[in-house]
Design an enzyme around this catalytic site. Structure first.
Site, PDB file in Angstrom:
ATOM      1  CB  CYS A  84      -0.835   0.177   1.353  1.00 45.77           C
ATOM      2  SG  CYS A  84      -2.241  -1.203   0.875  1.00 45.77           S
TER       3      CYS A  84
HETATM    4  N1  CO8 Z   1     -20.034  -9.597   7.115  1.00 52.87           N
HETATM    5  C1  CO8 Z   1     -20.642  -9.665   8.418  1.00 52.87           C
HETATM    6  N2  CO8 Z   1     -19.581 -10.111   9.564  1.00 52.87           N
HETATM    7  C2  CO8 Z   1     -18.404 -10.249   9.350  1.00 52.87           C
HETATM    8  C3  CO8 Z   1     -17.873  -9.849   7.827  1.00 52.87           C
HETATM    9  C4  CO8 Z   1     -18.667  -9.638   6.963  1.00 52.87           C
HETATM   10  N3  CO8 Z   1     -18.580  -9.377   5.882  1.00 52.87           N
HETATM   11  N4  CO8 Z   1     -16.521 -10.168   7.975  1.00 52.87           N
HETATM   12  C5  CO8 Z   1     -16.197 -10.256   9.379  1.00 52.87           C
HETATM   13  N5  CO8 Z   1     -17.208 -10.551  10.050  1.00 52.87           N
HETATM   14  C6  CO8 Z   1     -17.415 -10.826  11.487  1.00 52.87           C
HETATM   15  C7  CO8 Z   1     -16.120 -11.409  12.031  1.00 52.87           C
HETATM   16  O1  CO8 Z   1     -16.233 -12.923  11.871  1.00 52.87           O
HETATM   17  C8  CO8 Z   1     -16.314 -11.133  13.413  1.00 52.87           C
HETATM   18  O2  CO8 Z   1     -17.326 -12.024  14.088  1.00 52.87           O
HETATM   19  P1  CO8 Z   1     -16.892 -12.528  15.724  1.00 52.87           P
HETATM   20  O3  CO8 Z   1     -16.898 -11.200  16.286  1.00 52.87           O
HETATM   21  O4  CO8 Z   1     -18.252 -13.482  15.953  1.00 52.87           O
HETATM   22  O5  CO8 Z   1     -15.733 -13.211  15.647  1.00 52.87           O
HETATM   23  C9  CO8 Z   1     -16.809  -9.780  13.360  1.00 52.87           C
HETATM   24  O6  CO8 Z   1     -17.598  -9.682  12.421  1.00 52.87           O
HETATM   25  C10 CO8 Z   1     -15.856  -8.566  13.673  1.00 52.87           C
HETATM   26  O7  CO8 Z   1     -14.809  -8.852  12.898  1.00 52.87           O
HETATM   27  P2  CO8 Z   1     -13.459  -8.162  12.700  1.00 52.87           P
HETATM   28  O8  CO8 Z   1     -12.931  -8.167  14.150  1.00 52.87           O
HETATM   29  O9  CO8 Z   1     -12.313  -8.626  11.749  1.00 52.87           O
HETATM   30  O10 CO8 Z   1     -13.920  -6.484  12.357  1.00 52.87           O
HETATM   31  P3  CO8 Z   1     -13.297  -5.212  12.399  1.00 52.87           P
HETATM   32  O11 CO8 Z   1     -14.133  -4.372  13.048  1.00 52.87           O
HETATM   33  O12 CO8 Z   1     -11.923  -5.340  12.913  1.00 52.87           O
HETATM   34  O13 CO8 Z   1     -13.251  -4.732  10.773  1.00 52.87           O
HETATM   35  C11 CO8 Z   1     -11.726  -4.576   9.067  1.00 52.87           C
HETATM   36  C12 CO8 Z   1     -12.360  -5.511   9.827  1.00 52.87           C
HETATM   37  C13 CO8 Z   1     -12.677  -3.667   8.276  1.00 52.87           C
HETATM   38  C14 CO8 Z   1     -11.040  -5.399   8.089  1.00 52.87           C
HETATM   39  C15 CO8 Z   1     -10.888  -3.655   9.882  1.00 52.87           C
HETATM   40  O14 CO8 Z   1     -10.251  -4.439  10.824  1.00 52.87           O
HETATM   41  C16 CO8 Z   1      -9.910  -2.896   9.079  1.00 52.87           C
HETATM   42  O15 CO8 Z   1     -10.073  -2.026   8.301  1.00 52.87           O
HETATM   43  N6  CO8 Z   1      -8.460  -2.966   9.548  1.00 52.87           N
HETATM   44  C17 CO8 Z   1      -7.458  -2.487   8.841  1.00 52.87           C
HETATM   45  C18 CO8 Z   1      -7.163  -3.177   7.734  1.00 52.87           C
HETATM   46  C19 CO8 Z   1      -6.120  -2.479   6.802  1.00 52.87           C
HETATM   47  O16 CO8 Z   1      -6.027  -1.251   6.797  1.00 52.87           O
HETATM   48  N7  CO8 Z   1      -5.250  -3.137   6.205  1.00 52.87           N
HETATM   49  C20 CO8 Z   1      -4.161  -2.633   5.294  1.00 52.87           C
HETATM   50  C21 CO8 Z   1      -4.491  -3.381   4.224  1.00 52.87           C
HETATM   51  S1  CO8 Z   1      -4.122  -2.923   2.558  1.00 52.87           S
HETATM   52  C22 CO8 Z   1      -2.362  -3.218   2.327  1.00 52.87           C
HETATM   53  O17 CO8 Z   1      -1.719  -3.199   3.124  1.00 52.87           O
HETATM   54  C23 CO8 Z   1      -2.223  -3.460   0.934  1.00 52.87           C
HETATM   55  C24 CO8 Z   1      -1.943  -4.934   0.911  1.00 52.87           C
HETATM   56  C25 CO8 Z   1      -1.700  -5.462  -0.622  1.00 52.87           C
HETATM   57  C26 CO8 Z   1      -2.829  -5.145  -1.384  1.00 52.87           C
HETATM   58  C27 CO8 Z   1      -3.750  -6.157  -1.843  1.00 52.87           C
HETATM   59  C28 CO8 Z   1      -4.586  -5.903  -2.814  1.00 52.87           C
HETATM   60  C29 CO8 Z   1      -5.626  -7.164  -2.515  1.00 52.87           C
END
Ligand code: CO8
Length: 373
Positions: free
Chosen positions: A156
């Site tokens: 990223c």
């Molecule tokens: N629908 C419903 N429920 C869901 C879903 C969904 N789609 N997905 C997960 N849940 C559930 C989970 O299973 C979990 O359930 P439980 O509590 O029962 O275990 C609950 O929802 C909460 O899940 P999370 O704790 O995972 O949820 P978050 O509030 O943390 O949100 C996010 C998830 C949105 C992913 C958040 O953590 C986030 O945005 N984090 C930052 C991520 C980030 O910035 N990453 C950078 C990546 S980009 C990068 O570096 C480039 C990489 C290379 C590029 C690749 C291109 C493909």
């Protein structure tokens, strides 16, 4: 030493929008289908049934409402769950070079330049379409540029890391006009079968012209006041796809061969790192965060950007101070912060300051401080 300026940016925007509703409907149809296939194993307790995705979760957890993709039918086909691209012969322009050339031409037009003025092309992105020849060399030929081209990948943060290389080349005098281009075909390396991440990414390509202030002709110039890069190793965002897979006899379709992350961990660890990075960079330049007219932050998560901004200036992200594009484009990897700059800079006045800041896998963080000329 010549001063470096950003003199133009360009955007390739793919033709198709995928809304959260469409994406969730496709995932839920896939999950239902897969659970029917696995019914016996699930009943025996050997497999866990897939649970449904939800539009409400996606919007609340990330702030994303839709994304653009180059190919839509394959992504939304529950029997496929990945885009469908045709393999092109070697003598045809590759897809990645095609979208890159489009963004480059638009950036050059904004800078009042043509390909003939360019003496370096840096293709900086999270994934390259092939191992070699370098994508940048194909893009260089497609736009009629001279000089040299090379590829670089810092996930990223590829764009900001590329901009620093371009600025250094201009300051050192080894290049006069550099294109940094970020073709992010994220749809080809995200796992649409995983509800934890199927909503995160979108496709775009951004391009930035960096040139010597002495010779720049653009009416829209941004002095590069400073750049700062940092990396710290982490496995929290990882993709094991690579040229060794074949010799390791590993499954090329295994889950670890596409994007995966521990989203919550990334959120918690990267927010303080990014805020401290920006603060330290500005301090080294004798500047305070409150002097910034705008923050063009990496577009991964609305909550992350709000927290970073709160730590820096005590304000909410969004709106005027730190504009969001992720609601419309989702996370476009390295292109996100450049896209925010591309769309939200025209209203700024001469002398006003802003910071482009990216953060992501590596971990990697890059910041570029700009002053409107
Ligand atoms: N629908 C419903 N429920 C869901 C879903 C969904 N789609 N997905 C997960 N849940 C559930 C989970 O299973 C979990 O359930 P439980 O509590 O029962 O275990 C609950 O929802 C909460 O899940 P999370 O704790 O995972 O949820 P978050 O509030 O943390 O949100 C996010 C998830 C949105 C992913 C958040 O953590 C986030 O945005 N984090 C930052 C991520 C980030 O910035 N990453 C950078 C990546 S980009 C990068 O570096 C480039 C990489 C290379 C590029 C690749 C291109 C493909």
């Amino acid at each position: 030493m010549p001063q470096a300026v950003i003199s133009g940016t360009g955007l390739y925007q793919p033709p198709h929008i995928v809304t959260n509703e469409e994406l969730v409907a496709a995932y839920n149809a896939y999950a239902e289908r897969q659970n029917a296939i696995d019914a016996e194993a699930i009943a025996r307790g050997d497999k866990t049934a897939l649970t449904a995705s939800s539009v409400e979760f996606i919007e609340k957890a990330s702030g994303i409402r839709q994304r653009y993709v180059i190919e839509k039918e394959g992504v939304l086909d529950p029997a496929r769950m990945r885009p469908k691209f045709a393999e092109r012969p070697d003598d045809q322009l590759s897809l990645m070079a095609e979208i890159a050339a489009d963004a480059c031409r638009k950036a050059l037009a904004a800078a009042g330049r043509t390909g003939a003025d360019v003496d370096a092309v840096l293709c900086a992105a999270s994934n390259m379409q092939r191992a070699y020849p370098a994508m940048a060399v194909e893009i260089q030929q497609a736009i009629g540029a001279g000089g040299y081209g090379f590829d670089m990948n810092v996930a990223c943060s590829s764009a900001t890391f590329g901009i620093e290389q371009a600025v250094n080349a201009v300051r050192a005098g080894s290049a006069k006009c550099v294109l940094v281009v970020n073709p992010e075909i994220t749809s080809a390396h995200i796992e649409y079968k995983d509800r934890d991440c199927h909503f995160i990414f979108g496709d775009v390509c951004t391009a930035t012209v960096i040139e010597s202030a002495d010779t720049a002709v653009s009416t829209d110039q941004w002095e590069v006041v400073g750049t700062r890069l940092a990396t710290q190793f982490s496995n929290a965002i990882r993709n094991n796809f690579g040229f060794m897979n074949r010799s390791e006899d590993s499954d090329p379709a295994a889950r670890d061969k596409t994007f995966r992350q521990e989203g919550r961990k990334v959120f918690k660890e990267v927010v303080p790192m990014a805020a401290a990075h920006i603060e330290a960079h500005l301090a080294a330049l004798g500047l305070e965060p409150t002097q910034m007219r705008r923050f063009w932050l990496h577009q991964a998560n609305l909550g992350m950007n709000q927290l970073i901004l709160k730590k820096l200036v005590g304000a909410e992200a969004g709106g005027d101070l730190a504009p969001l594009v992720l609601d419309t484009y989702a996370n476009t990897s390295s292109a996100g912060s450049v896209l925010a700059f591309h769309q939200y800079h025209a209203d700024m006045r001469p002398g006003e300051l802003g910071v482009i800041c990216s953060f992501g896998a590596g971990y990697s963080i890059g910041s570029v401080v700009l002053r409107r000329k």
